[in-house]
Scaffold this active site. Structure first.
Site, short mmCIF file in Angstrom:
data_model
loop_
_atom_site.label_atom_id
_atom_site.label_comp_id
_atom_site.label_asym_id
_atom_site.label_seq_id
_atom_site.Cartn_x
_atom_site.Cartn_y
_atom_site.Cartn_z
N GLU A 1 -0.36 9.49 1.60
CA GLU A 1 -1.15 10.38 2.62
C GLU A 1 -1.39 10.12 3.97
O GLU A 1 -1.23 10.67 4.77
CB GLU A 1 -2.66 10.73 1.88
CG GLU A 1 -3.30 11.64 2.97
CD GLU A 1 -4.91 11.58 2.27
OE1 GLU A 1 -5.60 10.68 1.87
OE2 GLU A 1 -5.47 12.78 2.26
N ASP A 2 -1.43 8.49 4.15
CA ASP A 2 -1.65 8.25 5.30
C ASP A 2 -0.56 8.20 6.29
O ASP A 2 -0.85 7.76 7.54
CB ASP A 2 -2.31 6.41 5.31
CG ASP A 2 -3.60 6.65 4.46
OD1 ASP A 2 -4.37 7.39 4.73
OD2 ASP A 2 -3.51 5.65 3.35
N ARG B 1 0.88 -1.60 7.27
CA ARG B 1 1.37 -0.21 6.66
C ARG B 1 2.47 0.55 7.57
O ARG B 1 2.83 1.60 7.00
CB ARG B 1 0.12 0.64 6.44
CG ARG B 1 -0.78 -0.20 5.33
CD ARG B 1 -1.77 0.77 4.72
NE ARG B 1 -0.93 1.91 3.94
CZ ARG B 1 -1.71 3.00 3.55
NH1 ARG B 1 -2.92 2.97 3.68
NH2 ARG B 1 -0.98 3.90 2.78
N CYS C 1 -5.32 10.29 -1.62
CA CYS C 1 -4.17 9.17 -0.86
C CYS C 1 -2.82 9.26 -1.48
O CYS C 1 -2.10 8.69 -0.75
CB CYS C 1 -4.74 7.79 -0.84
SG CYS C 1 -6.27 7.51 -0.79
N ASP D 1 0.84 -1.22 0.05
CA ASP D 1 0.09 -0.10 -0.01
C ASP D 1 0.93 1.38 0.03
O ASP D 1 0.34 2.46 0.25
CB ASP D 1 -0.97 0.05 1.25
CG ASP D 1 -2.18 -0.80 1.06
OD1 ASP D 1 -3.16 -0.64 0.12
OD2 ASP D 1 -2.21 -2.05 1.73
N HIS E 1 -11.82 5.49 4.86
CA HIS E 1 -11.16 6.78 5.80
C HIS E 1 -12.23 8.12 5.73
O HIS E 1 -13.10 7.99 4.66
CB HIS E 1 -9.94 7.23 4.98
CG HIS E 1 -8.73 6.45 5.14
ND1 HIS E 1 -7.92 6.01 4.10
CD2 HIS E 1 -8.31 5.96 6.29
CE1 HIS E 1 -7.07 5.38 4.72
NE2 HIS E 1 -7.13 5.16 5.74
N ARG F 1 -9.24 2.38 11.14
CA ARG F 1 -7.77 2.91 11.25
C ARG F 1 -7.43 3.68 12.07
O ARG F 1 -6.16 3.69 12.59
CB ARG F 1 -7.42 3.41 9.86
CG ARG F 1 -7.54 2.31 8.37
CD ARG F 1 -6.59 1.11 8.59
NE ARG F 1 -6.92 0.26 7.54
CZ ARG F 1 -6.56 0.26 6.52
NH1 ARG F 1 -5.85 1.26 6.12
NH2 ARG F 1 -6.76 -0.67 5.43
N1 GLY Z 1 -5.48 -0.44 0.45
C1 GLY Z 1 -5.57 0.84 1.07
C2 GLY Z 1 -5.64 0.69 2.44
O1 GLY Z 1 -6.37 -0.49 2.78
O2 GLY Z 1 -4.98 1.39 2.96
#
Ligand code: GLY
Length: 254
Positions: free
Chosen positions: A65-66, A85, A247, A60, A160, A130
């Site tokens: 952005e995350d 991640r 993202c 990912d 999100h 998340r």
């Molecule tokens: N595939 C994007 C996420 O789940 O973070």
């Protein structure tokens, strides 16, 4: 000047996290060419592209952005909610170190940048699968002394907060009211996504323009009716990995 941090699509993207989508094969070459088109759109709107290193084993990792929230002179390096991640943040922190003071979300907090929507000095944090209360509280403690308010926002039905609402002008929010209550966002007017396009509430605002996916034509029409300047991009292959246009970059002034 605007800088956009991006990262090339990982060859392992087929093994990405999926929460609200069924897994289907992803054509890596097509995903990469769409990602280049997206970078070209950013460059066309005045962004200087800074690519962080490719991460072949982090599926990912294109979704930079995350990994961070950049506000004012601070970059908050997140602790992503999906364990797979978490290793993505190191290289982004390294890149941001040259531009901003760094702070870090720590255990037990989790926070994905895709859950953080800011409207001027008001910051909304989506409590998603998340991002947890502890992550939102840590962000609040970092930002309040810098003049920001931080409000936690309940949401449902998507990955999100920015899959549910995104700012398309300084005072207009594109929103899917099935996913988040528009009433929580004070002082804004709203464009609702077309009901046939529930995933369309994600747009990337760059100055007075937005980048928006071509595969949501009905909602696009609504935005054009409001005279919003739109650059469309084909990100349909990347959308198979549960991507939105916000993202895939971290945009900030330099
Ligand atoms: N595939 C994007 C996420 O789940 O973070």
């Amino acid at each position: 000047m605007l800088t956009a941090i991006t990262r090339e699509v990982s060859p392992s993207i087929d093994r990405c996290e999926l929460t609200h989508r069924q897994r289907v094969p992803i054509d890596l070459n097509l995903a990469r060419s769409q990602h280049r088109e997206y970078e070209d759109a950013l460059a066309g709107l005045g962004c200087r592209i800074v690519r962080v290193p490719l991460e072949p084993d982090l599926p990912d990792s294109v979704f930079v952005e995350d990994t961070a929230v950049v506000l004012g002179n601070l970059a908050v390096i997140t602790r992503p909610g999906a364990e797979s991640r978490r290793p993505e943040t190191a290289s982004v922190a390294e890149a941001l170190r040259g531009y901003r003071e760094l702070a870090f979300i720590e255990e037990p907090g989790t926070l994905d940048g895709g859950d953080v929507l800011h409207v001027g000095a008001r910051v909304y944090v989506g409590l998603s699968g998340r991002t947890n209360e502890a992550g939102a509280e840590q962000l609040r403690r970092l930002l309040m002394p810098r003049g920001y308010s931080v409000t936690s926002v309940p949401m449902e039905g998507c990955l999100h907060l920015k899959s549910a609402a995104a700012l398309v002008t300084v005072c207009v929010l594109l929103v899917n009211p099935e996913r988040v209550d528009p009433g929580v966002f004070e002082g804004l007017s709203f464009v609702h996504v077309d009901p046939a396009e529930p995933d369309a509430a994600n747009a990337l605002r760059i100055g007075g323009d937005i980048i928006f996916p071509a595969h949501h034509p009905r909602t696009l029409e609504k935005l054009l009716e409001r005279r919003i300047r739109v650059t469309t991009v084909d990100v349909s292959e990347l959308a198979k990995a549960e991507a939105g246009v916000t993202c895939m970059s971290l945009v900030f002034t330099t």
